[in-house]
Scaffold this active site. Sequence first.
Site, mmCIF file in Angstrom:
data_model
loop_
_atom_site.group_PDB
_atom_site.id
_atom_site.type_symbol
_atom_site.label_atom_id
_atom_site.label_comp_id
_atom_site.label_asym_id
_atom_site.label_seq_id
_atom_site.Cartn_x
_atom_site.Cartn_y
_atom_site.Cartn_z
ATOM 1 N N GLU A 197 42.209 34.993 40.324
ATOM 2 C CA GLU A 197 42.175 36.334 39.717
ATOM 3 C C GLU A 197 41.271 36.352 38.485
ATOM 4 O O GLU A 197 41.681 36.749 37.384
ATOM 5 C CB GLU A 197 43.584 36.809 39.382
ATOM 6 N N GLU A 324 47.467 35.999 48.114
ATOM 7 C CA GLU A 324 48.669 36.567 47.490
ATOM 8 C C GLU A 324 48.911 37.940 48.098
ATOM 9 O O GLU A 324 48.041 38.807 48.075
ATOM 10 C CB GLU A 324 48.522 36.703 45.966
#
Length: 518
Positions: A197, A324
């Site tokens: 991320e 995710e």
Amino acid sequence: MFKIKPLLFYCFAMATPAVFAKSASVGIDIHSEQPGPVLNKNIYGQFMEHLGRGIYEGVWVGEDSNIPNQDGFRLDVLKALKDLKVPLLRWPGGCFADEYHWRDGIGPREERPRTVNSNWGGVIEDNAFGTHEFFAFAELLGAETYVNGNLGTGSPREMVEWLHYMTSEADTTLVRERKKNGRDKPFKVDYFAVGNESWGCGGNMTPDYYADLYKHYSAFLKAPEDNLPKFIASGGTNDQTDWTQTLAEKIKPSWSLRMNAISHHYYTIPTNNWETKGSATDFPKEEWFSALQQTLLIEDYIVENTAILDEHDPEKKIGFYIDEWGTWYDVDKGTNPGFLYQQNSLRDAIIAGLNIHIFNRHAERVQMTNIAQMVNVLQAMILTDKEKMVLTPTYYAFQMHIPFQDATYLPISLSATPVYKQGDASIPAISASAAKALDGNTYISIVNTQLEGAIEVTLEQVKQARGKVLSSDIMDEHNTFEQPDNIQPSDYSANVKNGKAVILVPAKSLMVLNLGQL
């Protein structure tokens, strides 16, 4: 694991009563003569992060614990995960990965430094679970490994040395240190990610800046050819496509620059509001619908990003990994907000089934996904409370789909697509996916998304129709430590006459059937 970030979603009417199809009839044709790609077993991958009780208590209790354990790993969780045939484990994060320094987690545990987990609850991290413990756990499960490297606060040297420590057999100081710490042979690292991320908790980077960093770091990431992991670049989230676009344009894989896949993250939030996400249980009917509607958006995001990859990588050498995904609700009352602990209901199992169907449809690129997370965090397979353990409806959804691991995708067509409406919004009332498993049998997974109304499904040219169905009269049915068997799969079978089976798929249900060798 990402933190709060505004999302762009389609609108839906929250206050309008839902309209349900009544006893719809659908014919499903399975095109066994047109097999598609292999469904990589890692589509059913798991994610474990140093977050709340996801590892400590959930997986690791230590050798001196009163909770029965094997070398510190709690036995009840270990057995449950073995029964689930977990194919892949991702670790150590998530946001935690970009503040994790691997040397903190090696050597004698009593000598490991105590640090603060600043991402998740500000609790003390004693680093009892580190590199050796992770690989020991993965080996006990027979799972492949996915290690997430620290790009955010680490350095190229730190990342290079960790990979060398894990994978090398050379007589170096680092390898001697690994052997001194109890591991003679190298660990098997199947996947290695450069950051996580990077658009958010991993550094608030732009795609261009990250792409340059990826090229910089990955130039030095080396391992023996027989233990060379697939390298994963940190991609975007939700409806973003600029990360995939930039990485595909700026990184041209070669012998000296490897990028085997780009990651992407997406979470299902029923209310569309990060500040008030909605309850995991005790939710209104409108949030049953909205949660399913939101989860289906992931297919649009997969299509948009894979179209970019198709343009730049027509040979499909670069995977698109959803590493995710899952539901994200308000934390359970009375729990640490930083631990992301939530209950898990029938709705979560339905959402898992819908996502699995989507991933299967895009298996050429989507060769790995990791639900967030395996134990005690978000859409967990397992919940624990000290010595107690309970399996969730999502656990059973994954268990029912074990035959789909490494199966061959079979396209299907529906004679009709009944819809489930709420106000002006609608979603399909039925979803299905089929595959030919390694045992030679064909399996079909079917979801009825409606809160009311069974759907009659006709299947032609099948040998049998038996398997499991997961459903309940209660839309937020869930298992508790006091009542751990409130919801679990039931046996289901239907008669087959002249190759034809008529299946009644209950409202709000997930069904997986073995249709025999077609």
